[in-house]
Design a protein around this motif. Sequence first.
Motif, PDB file in Angstrom:
ATOM      1  N   GLY A  21      33.005  53.946   4.641  1.00 54.39           N
ATOM      2  CA  GLY A  21      32.717  54.204   3.316  1.00 54.39           C
ATOM      3  C   GLY A  21      33.253  52.893   2.321  1.00 54.39           C
ATOM      4  N   PHE A  22      33.483  51.787   3.014  1.00 58.44           N
ATOM      5  CA  PHE A  22      34.245  50.527   2.387  1.00 58.44           C
ATOM      6  C   PHE A  22      33.165  49.250   2.724  1.00 58.44           C
ATOM      7  N   THR A  23      33.261  48.424   1.921  1.00 59.19           N
ATOM      8  CA  THR A  23      32.561  47.312   1.952  1.00 59.19           C
ATOM      9  C   THR A  23      33.713  46.082   1.528  1.00 59.19           C
ATOM     10  N   ALA A  24      33.934  45.403   2.452  1.00 59.85           N
ATOM     11  CA  ALA A  24      34.909  44.389   2.150  1.00 59.85           C
ATOM     12  C   ALA A  24      34.064  42.959   1.437  1.00 59.85           C
ATOM     13  N   THR A  25      34.938  42.713   0.517  1.00 63.32           N
ATOM     14  CA  THR A  25      34.536  41.365  -0.286  1.00 63.32           C
ATOM     15  C   THR A  25      34.618  40.394   0.648  1.00 63.32           C
ATOM     16  N   THR A  26      35.667  40.204   1.303  1.00 60.39           N
ATOM     17  CA  THR A  26      35.950  39.060   1.909  1.00 60.39           C
ATOM     18  C   THR A  26      36.756  39.585   3.190  1.00 60.39           C
TER      19      THR A  26
ATOM     20  N   ASN B 216      45.191  37.102  12.503  1.00 59.21           N
ATOM     21  CA  ASN B 216      45.861  37.206  11.349  1.00 59.21           C
ATOM     22  C   ASN B 216      44.795  37.410  10.287  1.00 59.21           C
ATOM     23  N   LEU B 217      44.706  38.720   9.659  1.00 58.15           N
ATOM     24  CA  LEU B 217      43.630  39.202   8.945  1.00 58.15           C
ATOM     25  C   LEU B 217      44.074  39.114   7.497  1.00 58.15           C
ATOM     26  N   GLU B 218      43.311  38.497   6.614  1.00 57.51           N
ATOM     27  CA  GLU B 218      43.468  38.674   5.143  1.00 57.51           C
ATOM     28  C   GLU B 218      42.165  39.394   4.698  1.00 57.51           C
ATOM     29  N   GLY B 219      42.463  40.399   4.080  1.00 59.62           N
ATOM     30  CA  GLY B 219      41.245  41.190   3.637  1.00 59.62           C
ATOM     31  C   GLY B 219      41.097  41.547   2.108  1.00 59.62           C
ATOM     32  N   ASN B 220      40.134  41.546   1.519  1.00 60.33           N
ATOM     33  CA  ASN B 220      39.771  41.948   0.078  1.00 60.33           C
ATOM     34  C   ASN B 220      38.793  43.118   0.189  1.00 60.33           C
ATOM     35  N   VAL B 221      39.322  44.404   0.166  1.00 59.48           N
ATOM     36  CA  VAL B 221      38.540  45.480   0.166  1.00 59.48           C
ATOM     37  C   VAL B 221      38.778  46.438  -0.896  1.00 59.48           C
ATOM     38  N   PRO B 222      37.926  46.392  -1.883  1.00 62.64           N
ATOM     39  CA  PRO B 222      38.095  47.466  -2.942  1.00 62.64           C
ATOM     40  C   PRO B 222      38.329  49.034  -2.659  1.00 62.64           C
ATOM     41  N   ASN B 223      39.166  49.480  -3.133  1.00 59.27           N
ATOM     42  CA  ASN B 223      39.119  50.985  -3.038  1.00 59.27           C
ATOM     43  C   ASN B 223      39.730  51.581  -1.944  1.00 59.27           C
TER      44      ASN B 223
END
Length: 138
Positions: free
Chosen positions: A72-77, A97-104
């Motif tokens: 139920g999530f969508t990554a911004t980046t 090495n993972l850097e994620g931007n995932v809202p909520n």
Amino acid sequence: MKFTRKATAQWKGSGKEGKGTVTTASNVLNNTPYSFHTRFENAAGTNPEELIGAAHAGCFAMQLSFLLNEAGFTATTLDVGATVTFEDGSIVLIVLNLEGNVPNISKEEFAQIATKAKEVCPISKLLNTTIELNTNLS
């Protein structure tokens, strides 16, 4: 789903003084040079280890995106770096090495889904080495 992908390599000369090229069917790589010097001395050109790193980072990022969507999530980046360690004739370690931007999403759920992605990513399953994962949610 079943598909095949193709790539070719050509090598000329001895192991240390020779030179080669790699080409992919898509022509993203087209007679891209590689050699002893690009592999072991950081000369200009590519090498098998960085190609494995690129394939692994790309596969993992896409797999993670699918798993995030299922939850139920969508990554911004999703930025993924893959560091491939070659030692004594073997690839002994890959660090993702993972850097994620995932809202909520919580950091815990993000790390859990990323760990699953590492385990089920087709490139991860192909490789016979230790794979470590570092996650950072921003």
